[in-house]
Design an enzyme around this catalytic site. Structure first.
Site, PDB file in Angstrom:
ATOM      1  N   TYR A 140       3.454   6.344   8.182  1.00 27.73           N
ATOM      2  CA  TYR A 140       2.557   6.761   9.276  1.00 27.73           C
ATOM      3  C   TYR A 140       2.851   6.011  10.573  1.00 27.73           C
ATOM      4  O   TYR A 140       2.397   6.396  11.641  1.00 27.73           O
ATOM      5  CB  TYR A 140       1.088   6.559   8.892  1.00 27.73           C
ATOM      6  CG  TYR A 140       0.599   7.449   7.760  1.00 27.73           C
ATOM      7  CD1 TYR A 140       1.390   8.476   7.270  1.00 27.73           C
ATOM      8  CD2 TYR A 140      -0.661   7.279   7.198  1.00 27.73           C
ATOM      9  CE1 TYR A 140       0.963   9.288   6.240  1.00 27.73           C
ATOM     10  CE2 TYR A 140      -1.097   8.088   6.164  1.00 27.73           C
ATOM     11  CZ  TYR A 140      -0.288   9.090   5.690  1.00 27.73           C
ATOM     12  OH  TYR A 140      -0.727   9.897   4.672  1.00 27.73           O
ATOM     13  N   LYS A 192       7.646   5.032  -5.676  1.00 25.87           N
ATOM     14  CA  LYS A 192       8.580   6.115  -6.018  1.00 25.87           C
ATOM     15  C   LYS A 192       9.971   5.485  -6.042  1.00 25.87           C
ATOM     16  O   LYS A 192      10.902   5.897  -5.329  1.00 25.87           O
ATOM     17  CB  LYS A 192       8.448   7.230  -4.954  1.00 25.87           C
ATOM     18  CG  LYS A 192       9.148   8.512  -5.294  1.00 25.87           C
ATOM     19  CD  LYS A 192       8.502   9.330  -6.384  1.00 25.87           C
ATOM     20  CE  LYS A 192       9.337  10.543  -6.697  1.00 25.87           C
ATOM     21  NZ  LYS A 192       9.026  11.186  -7.967  1.00 25.87           N
ATOM     22  N   ASP A 224       3.982  10.310  -8.801  1.00 27.99           N
ATOM     23  CA  ASP A 224       3.711  11.627  -9.403  1.00 27.99           C
ATOM     24  C   ASP A 224       3.040  11.457 -10.764  1.00 27.99           C
ATOM     25  O   ASP A 224       2.092  12.180 -11.115  1.00 27.99           O
ATOM     26  CB  ASP A 224       4.984  12.486  -9.499  1.00 27.99           C
ATOM     27  CG  ASP A 224       6.227  11.684  -9.844  1.00 27.99           C
ATOM     28  OD1 ASP A 224       6.161  10.441  -9.848  1.00 27.99           O
ATOM     29  OD2 ASP A 224       7.277  12.295 -10.125  1.00 27.99           O
ATOM     30  N   ASP A 248      -3.327   7.217   0.588  1.00 30.37           N
ATOM     31  CA  ASP A 248      -4.119   8.227   1.288  1.00 30.37           C
ATOM     32  C   ASP A 248      -4.385   9.404   0.348  1.00 30.37           C
ATOM     33  O   ASP A 248      -5.515   9.873   0.175  1.00 30.37           O
ATOM     34  CB  ASP A 248      -3.306   8.678   2.516  1.00 30.37           C
ATOM     35  CG  ASP A 248      -4.103   9.530   3.476  1.00 30.37           C
ATOM     36  OD1 ASP A 248      -5.295   9.727   3.223  1.00 30.37           O
ATOM     37  OD2 ASP A 248      -3.521  10.007   4.462  1.00 30.37           O
ATOM     38  N   ASP A 252      -8.024  10.201  -2.163  1.00 28.62           N
ATOM     39  CA  ASP A 252      -8.831  11.419  -2.045  1.00 28.62           C
ATOM     40  C   ASP A 252      -8.907  12.155  -3.380  1.00 28.62           C
ATOM     41  O   ASP A 252      -9.933  12.731  -3.736  1.00 28.62           O
ATOM     42  CB  ASP A 252      -8.263  12.354  -0.967  1.00 28.62           C
ATOM     43  CG  ASP A 252      -8.865  12.044   0.398  1.00 28.62           C
ATOM     44  OD1 ASP A 252      -9.295  10.888   0.584  1.00 28.62           O
ATOM     45  OD2 ASP A 252      -8.899  12.941   1.260  1.00 28.62           O
TER      46      ASP A 252
END
Ligand code: NAD
Length: 357
Positions: A140, A192, A224, A248, A252
């Site tokens: 980000y 990852k 994943d 992030d 959620d």
């Protein structure tokens, strides 16, 4: 004496912050402690009054406090403004000013709220874990970024860059290990590393930091797999450590396990005093109606008592009061179940205060 800056912000932020303030006052009265609350403006209200989403004076006040509470910012009135002038920019400036690089988000299902989840009750009842998300680095913020014209003129390319440095990973890993130490001492680091070099460094540094926390069990998962495990068997987790973007998305996903976004508290901690806020936004659709769920805000106060002031007994008493109020059958509209008594935002705040007493 503990100095707390409260930014109510906009929409339901105003109403839920009021309930958080009531709880802080009650805790002070009951335990003979002085919590000095100073309010300041952020978001749309600050734009209306000062022309900017947060003033340098308000940021200075926050930085000099012992803890900061924020309701929520934003709303349709300010949606047309360019992004640097929008209410949400005030929140980003505040996080940056406080150096808040670690976002702690507990995911817990209180009482029988598992019935409100979209997953099977037996999968979610009793869930209790924390996601520690890196908040100020990663893709980000990484450079280069932008949309550039292709040299051959056949279109454009969009670029974002995932960058993490050893010090950035070390400091967030330390926060996560400390958090695990206060809990069941199990840390899952999510990355990852099978594809990304930034994740390979992440894994290496987390392993290094682990040497200083031999009492905490560490395991690594690919993001994943973690996304899948959160739905398959969420109770296996104690503390999840992850980077900005994975955090992030996973937080959620995890939020939906608990039944309502109105239940989720958070703390953003770092170099200066910490920032406590409910995870939800300003909910313009229900603002001003006294029907918002204030429990996320009230549970953020519990986090403040623990993390900023080390007042564990007070933190526990707030959590117990939430548990008891729900156990007694009181529900705000978002978590209402048949046979329960529906109460408004302000009444819910009063019920919690009564039970703290
Ligand atoms: P939102 O979280 O405000 O609302 C999403 C949905 O959840 C709405 O239906 C709302 O009624 C419901 N909801 C949220 N909090 C609730 C509560 N405490 N009790 C009961 N129901 C609740 O998200 P949104 O609608 O995407 O955004 C609305 C505004 O809030 C936007 O301007 C957005 O930019 C801003 N926002 C601010 C923050 C923040 O201040 N931290 C976070 C997210 C969104």
């Amino acid at each position: 004496m503990y100095r707390i800056t409260v930014f109510r912000g906009d929409g339901i932020g105003v109403e839920v912050a009021e309930q958080a303030i009531k709880v802080v006052r009650k805790l002070g009265e009951k335990h003979h402690l002085v919590f000095e609350i100073e309010e300041a403006l952020i978001g749309g209200v600050s734009i209306d009054k000062h022309g900017v989403p947060v003033t340098p004076e308000a940021l200075k006040q926050a930085k000099e406090s012992d803890a900061v509470f924020l309701g929520a910012v934003g709303g349709p009135k300010w949606d047309g403004l360019e992004s640097s002038k929008r209410p949400e920019k005030g929140l980003l400036s505040l996080r940056r000013e406080l150096g808040a690089y670690a976002n702690l988000r507990p995911v817990r299902v209180f009482g029988d709220l598992a019935k409100k989840s979209t997953l099977k009750e037996e999968i979610v009842s009793g869930i209790d874990f924390v996601i520690v998300r890196e908040l100020t680095g990663g893709i980000y913020f990484g450079e280069p970024r932008g949309i550039f014209v292709l040299p051959d003129g056949r279109g454009e390319q969009g670029i974002n860059t995932e960058v993490y440095t050893t010090p950035e990973i070390e400091r967030i890993a330390e926060k996560a290990f400390e958090c695990a130490r206060r809990r069941k001492r199990r840390l899952t680091s999510v990355d990852k590393a099978n594809v990304l070099e930034s994740s390979q460094l992440w894994r290496k540094v987390v392993e290094e930091v682990h040497k200083r926390y031999p009492d905490v069990t560490l395991d690594h998962r690919y993001v994943d797999d973690c996304a899948m495990q959160l739905i398959r068997e969420p109770k296996q987790f104690d503390v999840i450590l992850t980077n900005n973007m994975f955090g992030d998305i996973l937080s959620d996903e995890a939020a939906m396990l608990t039944g309502s976004i109105g239940m989720l508290a958070s703390a953003s901690v770092g170099d200066h005093c910490a920032l406590y806020e409910p995870v939800h936004g300003s909910a313009p659709d229900i603002a001003g109606k006294d029907i918002a769920n204030p429990l996320a805000s009230i549970l953020s106060v519990a986090m403040m008592m623990e993390h900023s002031f080390n007042l564990l007994e007070l933190s526990q008493s707030v959590e117990n009061a939430v548990e008891k109020t729900l156990g007694d059958g009181f529900r705000s509209a978002d978590i209402y179940q048949e046979g329960m008594r529906q109460v408004g935002c302000s009444e819910m705040g009063d019920l919690i205060v009564e039970r703290i007493a």
